[in-house]
Design an enzyme around this catalytic site. Structure first.
Site: not given
Length: 343
Positions: A111-112
């Protein structure tokens, strides 16, 4: 033209992906758009097998040779998206990678806001094989979360858990320590479903504030600095995959490593006046001028210092279990030379 009944070859989209041009999905789009020809004939369907003897041309250029299967360990920083092109124009990991690397694809995603170990490879077959839950490689994370939890609650995750209608498999979680209002947990999973760690801990009333992947199967993040990348040597990669997994992935360890270094453009020079040879700058004249007498000598301060070689994450550990003590760490000799006693 190659026959789609050719059982000796491979799907053309797979061959294009292995050559490092694009992903299999992108290759199928290129074929449908008429950008690919085989043995001089344009094709519009990816349902085609090609053999090594077939000539594949993409956009008027011959298909590059197949490169050796390679795997890289990347320490992903938080704030980068694991994609080649983001619709929201956020920075991606591929924009941050060195430009002299082959075309790489990620093994899964982070994920970011997630950081830590991300596997990258030039082989789409290997990436697919490592992503499959059937491969069973353990992914281990270090998690800092806001809230309170007991080891008994974490132990219950070993039987799996259902969150918002999604069933997650067995999870091994250990409560490492409590720090003020936060807890540190080691979280190990084998499936790697989308946002699995965050969703499961949210189900336990915890809010994840930091998530770091520290290992993927036999490969460890170790001391790779944030934002840096290290290649797994071919011998180690072959040993860790094993014959069965390497065969399932279609890995090729005998192909060459292609040099993808971008050549530097030569420095532009101004033509000298009167058609004479290019004038040498004054600094170059001084450096090229021979010494007036004797051999040219430089003082130690003027000599260029050698840059230390980058530390490889694949050497014998210098600290920790199984490591030999360094010279400075070894105990001093006692009494010097031992004296011989009387016989």
């Amino acid at each position: 033209m190659a026959s789609n009944q050719n059982t000796q070859g491979e799907r053309i989209a797979k061959v294009m992906a292995r050559a490092g041009l694009c992903s299999r999905r992108e290759a199928e789009g290129w074929i449908t758009a008429g950008r690919v020809s085989v043995n001089g004939a344009k094709i519009t369907s990816p349902a085609l097998n090609v053999a090594p003897s077939d000539t594949v041309v993409v956009d008027g250029r011959p298909l590059p040779g197949v490169e050796r299967t390679r795997l890289f360990l990347y320490h992903k920083p938080a704030g980068l998206v694991t994609t080649s092109a983001d619709p929201q124009r956020r920075p991606t990991i591929f924009q941050a990678l060195p430009k002299d690397l082959p075309r790489l694809i990620s093994v899964g995603r982070l994920d970011l806001a997630t950081e830590g170990l991300l596997l990258l490879t030039n082989d789409g077959g290997l990436a697919r094989a490592l992503e499959l839950p059937a491969t069973g490689w353990l992914r281990r994370y270090r998690v800092r979360a806001y809230g309170k939890v007991t080891q008994a609650q974490l132990d219950a995750l070993r039987e799996g858990v259902t969150v918002d209608g999604i069933r997650y498999g067995p999870i091994d979680a250990q409560l490492d320590r409590e720090q003020a209002s936060n807890v540190w947990i080691t979280f190990a999973i084998r499936e790697g479903k989308n946002r699995e760690v965050r969703n499961v801990l949210r189900h336990l009333g915890l809010q994840v504030s930091r998530l770091i992947r520290v290992s993927f199967g036999p490969f460890q993040l170790g001391d790779i600095p944030e934002g840096e990348i290290a290649e797994v040597p071919t011998r180690i990669l072959r040993d860790q995959l094993g014959e069965k997994l390497a065969k399932a992935a279609g890995a090729d360890f005998s192909a060459p490593i292609l040099d993808r270094m971008t050549p530097r453009a030569p420095a532009a020079r101004r033509p000298a006046a009167g058609g004479k040879r290019d004038a040498v700058p004054q600094e170059d004249k001084r450096e090229a001028a021979p010494a007036k007498s004797g051999k040219h000598r430089t003082s130690p301060a003027d000599r260029p210092r050698k840059k230390p070689a980058p530390k490889s994450p694949f050497h014998r550990p210098s600290r920790g279990e199984g490591a030999r003590p360094s010279f400075d760490e070894r105990g001093p000799k006692r009494g010097g030379r031992p004296k011989r006693g009387k016989r």
